[in-house]
Design an enzyme around this catalytic site. Structure first.
Site, PDB file in Angstrom:
ATOM      1  N   PHE A  57      41.608  40.267  41.902  1.00  0.00           N
ATOM      2  CA  PHE A  57      40.511  41.199  42.181  1.00  0.00           C
ATOM      3  C   PHE A  57      40.951  42.122  43.312  1.00  0.00           C
ATOM      4  CE2 PHE A  57      38.848  37.066  40.874  1.00  0.00           C
ATOM      5  CZ  PHE A  57      38.119  37.390  39.737  1.00  0.00           C
ATOM      6  N   CYS A 112      31.590  37.750  49.379  1.00  0.00           N
ATOM      7  CA  CYS A 112      30.404  38.431  49.894  1.00  0.00           C
ATOM      8  C   CYS A 112      29.130  37.704  49.479  1.00  0.00           C
ATOM      9  CB  CYS A 112      30.370  39.889  49.414  1.00  0.00           C
ATOM     10  SG  CYS A 112      30.344  40.071  47.610  1.00  0.00           S
ATOM     11  N   ASP A 133      39.409  37.837  45.983  1.00  0.00           N
ATOM     12  CA  ASP A 133      38.338  38.646  46.568  1.00  0.00           C
ATOM     13  C   ASP A 133      37.422  39.125  45.451  1.00  0.00           C
ATOM     14  OD1 ASP A 133      36.707  40.164  48.184  1.00  0.00           O
ATOM     15  OD2 ASP A 133      38.115  41.820  48.395  1.00  0.00           O
ATOM     16  N   CYS A 139      19.904  56.601  62.631  1.00  0.00           N
ATOM     17  CA  CYS A 139      20.406  55.421  61.932  1.00  0.00           C
ATOM     18  C   CYS A 139      21.399  54.713  62.827  1.00  0.00           C
ATOM     19  CB  CYS A 139      21.065  55.787  60.598  1.00  0.00           C
ATOM     20  SG  CYS A 139      21.545  54.329  59.634  1.00  0.00           S
ATOM     21  N   CYS A 186      16.158  50.928  66.521  1.00  0.00           N
ATOM     22  CA  CYS A 186      15.874  52.064  65.636  1.00  0.00           C
ATOM     23  C   CYS A 186      14.378  52.243  65.442  1.00  0.00           C
ATOM     24  CB  CYS A 186      16.553  51.857  64.279  1.00  0.00           C
ATOM     25  SG  CYS A 186      16.299  53.228  63.126  1.00  0.00           S
ATOM     26  N   GLU A 207      43.677  43.438  38.721  1.00  0.00           N
ATOM     27  CA  GLU A 207      42.390  44.110  38.918  1.00  0.00           C
ATOM     28  C   GLU A 207      41.900  44.660  37.578  1.00  0.00           C
ATOM     29  OE1 GLU A 207      39.060  45.822  39.750  1.00  0.00           O
ATOM     30  OE2 GLU A 207      40.058  44.733  41.379  1.00  0.00           O
TER      31      GLU A 207
END
Length: 394
Positions: free
Chosen positions: A262, A352, A326, A131, A48, A280
């Site tokens: 979650f 994450c 999660d 992008c 890029c 949740e």
């Protein structure tokens, strides 16, 4: 004296064996005494034109082998900090140009509209002309948005654009503009019709207000169309979602009764065998999952529950054959402390954040769970963001 770069640190700098740091260096590069990086076999030409100024990517100079190694090292380092080791499988890397959701900035400056990502460690905006991470449908909307925002964004103001690929097309939410009156409504309608926008909403600070949605917007998860609230969380790429779902299904095996904690919109709940309890805290998300599961006649029981303030107790956990976690980046410490004393045979944990995952993993292992394996997933291509799925068993 010349030193070899042996690994890439968490924020993307190359590091030599004796601790010297160099920006934009890949494993196998040589670092001269003057600090110059001499490219080695794993140093690729960034594809890029905006790299490395644009903050959307930090690691475009790494080839796939060294990028995968970076992901593995991040996870192994986080585990080692907690005294843990396990099998770390080869990372599942999402291809370029597959990100189906993104948050971009827009600004009016010197009479023109600029749209893109902020520069790294800066508020300056890079006006993207290409992008390599956004899905083509998302990037195709950038140029038309410059024309639309010229009507509404003036005086060196900024707006935030949330773009997501939904089943019906692009879902677009804009924060920081006002568009009142008949002329504004006509301009928005014309823009949406011309460019295939599925939903257009504006948030002036009081919550999203839908201005265009000819048919209800959904996202298909586990083969089920789920009503999609504004700015919903989704896995960043379809490939990443598929890799995480496959790992979770492997992790729980043929469990008959499963808790998905979650649960969000149901990325995992709608892809699992057997009966599923889904918990949740986000009200809109759990109501969407409830409606979708009922319409598809899936055996999913939903509960609106804040699992940080009110985690499932150890006794409640023991009702299930397997549990899926999660959580957000902070991890699931409160829930994991309850799980550590439970007798659930299998836990599939999606994370994450390797650091909060490793902290939670250490709690589970102290409770006599075994960390069987980790499947890394690189769906935020060329960024320092790392995701994973892991299996724990009794």
């Amino acid at each position: 004296m010349t030193d070899m770069i042996v690994r890439v640190a968490a924020r993307g700098d190359g590091i030599t064996a004796n601790g010297r740091h160099a920006a934009l260096a890949a494993p196998g590069d040589m670092l001269t005494a003057e600090g110059q990086v001499v490219p080695g076999p794993h140093h690729q030409m960034p594809p890029c034109r905006h790299f490395p100024v644009c903050g959307g990517c930090q690691l475009q100079h790494l080839d796939d082998e060294s990028y995968a190694g970076f992901i593995t090292d991040r996870i192994a380092g986080a585990l080692a900090a907690q005294g843990l080791t396990t099998e770390i499988r080869p990372p599942a890397l999402s291809p370029p140009r597959t990100r189906r959701r993104a948050a971009l900035q827009a600004e009016s400056k010197s009479g023109r509209i600029r749209i893109g990502f902020s520069e790294g460690s800066s508020h300056s905006l890079v006006d993207i002309q290409e992008c390599w991470i956004l899905a083509p449908a998302l990037f195709a909307l950038v140029a038309p948005l410059r024309g639309l925002l010229a009507r509404f964004l003036r005086g060196n103001r900024r707006a935030r654009l949330h773009l997501t690929e939904a089943d019906q097309g692009i879902d677009l939410l804009i924060e920081g503009i006002e568009a009142e009156g008949l002329a504004a409504a006509e301009a928005i309608t014309d823009f949406c019709q011309r460019h295939g926008v599925a939903r257009f909403a504006i948030d002036t600070g009081l919550g999203p207000e839908t201005r265009w949605e000819p048919e209800p917007v959904t996202i298909t998860l586990g083969g089920v169309p789920v009503p999609m609230p504004h700015n919903s969380f989704l896995q960043a790429t379809r490939e990443g979602e598929a890799a995480l779902v496959a790992a979770v299904r492997e992790g729980i095996g043929q469990a008959g009764t499963i808790a998905d904690l979650f649960a969000g919109l149901g990325t995992f709940a709608l892809s699992l065998p057997g009966r599923v309890y889904a918990g949740e805290a986000a009200r809109d998300a759990i109501l969407s999952l409830k409606a979708a599961a009922a319409r598809a006649q899936r055996p999913v029981f939903t509960e609106h529950r804040d699992l940080f303030r009110r985690p499932l107790t150890t006794a409640e956990c023991d009702r299930f054959d397997a549990i899926v976690l999660d959580p957000p980046r902070a991890g699931a410490r409160e829930q994991v402390e309850q799980l550590a004393g439970a007798k659930v045979p299998a836990i599939a944990y999606v994370s994450c954040n390797p650091s909060s995952f490793a902290r939670d993993a250490e709690i589970l292992c102290k409770g006599d769970y075994r960390l069987d394996w980790i499947q890394p997933v690189g769906q935020f291509r060329w960024s320092s963001h790392v995701e994973l799925a892991a299996r724990f068993s009794r």
